[in-house]
Design a protein around this motif. Structure first.
Motif: not given
Ligand SMILES: CC(C)(COP(=O)(O)OP(=O)(O)OC[C@H]1O[C@@H](n2cnc3c(N)ncnc32)[C@H](O)[C@@H]1OP(=O)(O)O)[C@@H](O)C(=O)NCCC(=O)NCCS
Length: 401
Positions: A257-285
């Motif tokens: 709770d009480l979080v607007d954005r989640i930022k993750a750095g130093m992730r694998p280049y080909d890790e498909p985080v955005e594909l977890l979401f219905e709208d992949p654009r809610c995850c910006r590289i």
């Protein structure tokens, strides 16, 4: 050039070396807790000082193992703590230390050295090249909806990070090193955890993911506020044994709770985080950056340790030049059967820094040739080298030091 002497420092000299390093990074003076941590991070015999005749610079390293393509682990020296006094820079102090350190590491049986560079223009001249590339992403928590097919199951347990160190160390050691570029985390690394670089007001939390057979992943995070007032959850580390644990950790992070954005750095280049979401654009590289810089210290051993792909009849002869470690210079025949020194004529010529970029599969030989990093003596061979050195998964280290 100033006359410099380099030697291994004794433990009673470590505090002045640590202070010098902190100062070179413009960090505030170390606290008592920082001092205790800095002492425990020093592997005996591995902290160097450069003198003119006063101590004007330092560099250190600690031993670990690096996973190479094919899954073998090879002896790695993690180089860190590099700094030269600001009033003594650009007179060859770092050069003197790098020469000393590389010769010393070669004598100790280290096959590969790795580091994180504060600036991109420093280490290429010493044979280091960008070995892994990572990305950063930002997820808009208010828009993020997981796709219904995303795996579920498992449970998350939260612990203050200071109390979780032993469990995290155990969990990390048991996780499969699925990607080339991952490294072991020896006690000298854990002594520095969670890291004095992460200065922020809020607490740091460890989220352990429990699956069917125990802990199968973890994330470490803290929450702070950006200048506009948005609350950001920063993921400083996330490791998962498989997709279920990866999804489970993200599922949990989205519920904080009480979080607007989640930022993750130093992730694998080909890790498909955005594909977890219905709208992949809610995850910006938000960025792509160099990760671990590598330097092959023992070229014949490191080349022999990794696996090569490509067809059974494919091979390439590379000629490597290494002005700092002479034994590495020579020609090597690389094929799916392995790599070994050869007297055959060279087809590709490259320096040791470029070989270090090729080594984990992050860069393709044909691309490196295209930007003038590889000299092509036999046309057609760069694409063969692409297939031989290429890897299925992007290389990733995921351990900052
Ligand atoms: C980076 C640092 C260690 C370099 O030390 P130094 O003693 O000045 O380096 P040297 O004099 O041996 O320089 C060797 C060469 O690298 C070049 N070089 C050094 N620092 C450089 C930089 N930041 N960017 C680009 N080139 C650099 C020098 O110009 C010199 O080039 P030359 O051989 O063509 O003359 C020092 O500037 C420093 O402490 N910086 C702040 C802390 C830091 O960034 N540490 C590194 C952490 S990874």
């Amino acid at each position: 050039m100033t006359e410099h002497t380099v030697r291994i420092l004794s433990p009673d000299e470590h505090p002045s070396a640590s202070a010098l390093f902190w100062d070179s990074l413009h960090l505030p003076p170390p606290s008592d807790e920082d001092w205790a941590r800095a002492a425990a991070m020093q592997q005996p015999g591995r902290t160097l000082g450069v003198f003119d005749p006063a101590l004007i610079g330092t560099a250190r390293s600690f031993d670990g193992e690096l996973t190479v393509p094919g899954g073998r682990r090879v002896p790695l020296a993690a180089v860190t703590g590099v700094g030269v006094r600001a009033d003594r820079t650009r007179r060859g102090a770092l050069t003197a230390m790098m020469r000393f350190q590389l010769t010393d590491l070669a004598g100790r049986g280290v096959q590969i050295a790795g580091l994180y560079a504060s600036e991109g223009g420093i280490y290429g001249r010493f044979g280091y090249g960008v070995g892994t590339v990572s990305k950063s992403c930002a997820v808009d928590r208010h828009r993020a909806r997981l796709r219904p097919e995303v795996p579920s199951g498992g449970d998350v347990e939260l612990l203050p990070v200071q109390r979780a160190r032993d469990q995290l160390a155990e969990a990390y050691a048991s996780l499969p090193h699925t990607r080339p570029g991952m490294m072991t985390r020896p006690p000298y690394w854990w002594a520095g955890f969670p890291g004095s670089m992460h200065r922020h007001a809020g607490p740091m939390t460890a989220a352990l993911h429990h699956g069917e057979h125990g802990v199968d992943g973890f994330a470490v995070y803290f929450v702070d506020h950006e200048s506009g007032g948005d609350a950001v959850l920063h993921v400083t580390s996330l490791h998962a044994a498989h997709g279920r644990a990866f999804a489970g950790l993200w599922r949990f992070l989205l519920t904080v709770d009480l979080v607007d954005r989640i930022k993750a750095g130093m992730r694998p280049y080909d890790e498909p985080v955005e594909l977890l979401f219905e709208d992949p654009r809610c995850c910006r590289i938000t960025g792509v950056e160099d990760g671990l810089w590598l330097r092959l210290v023992d070229v014949p051993a490191a080349l022999a340790a990794r696996r090569y792909y490509g067809g059974p009849a494919e091979s390439v002869v590379i000629e490597v030049t290494d002005p700092l470690l002479d034994n590495n210079s020579g020609r090597y025949r690389v094929s799916a059967d392995g790599a070994e020194p050869t007297g055959e004529p060279a087809q590709l010529r490259l320096d040791v820094a470029t070989l270090s970029m090729l080594y984990l599969g992050t860069w393709r030989a044909s691309r490196l040739a295209g930007v003038g990093r590889i000299e092509v003596l036999d046309p057609g061979t760069p694409t063969t080298a692409d297939r031989l050195f290429g890897t299925r998964l992007a290389a990733w280290c995921g351990t900052f030091f």
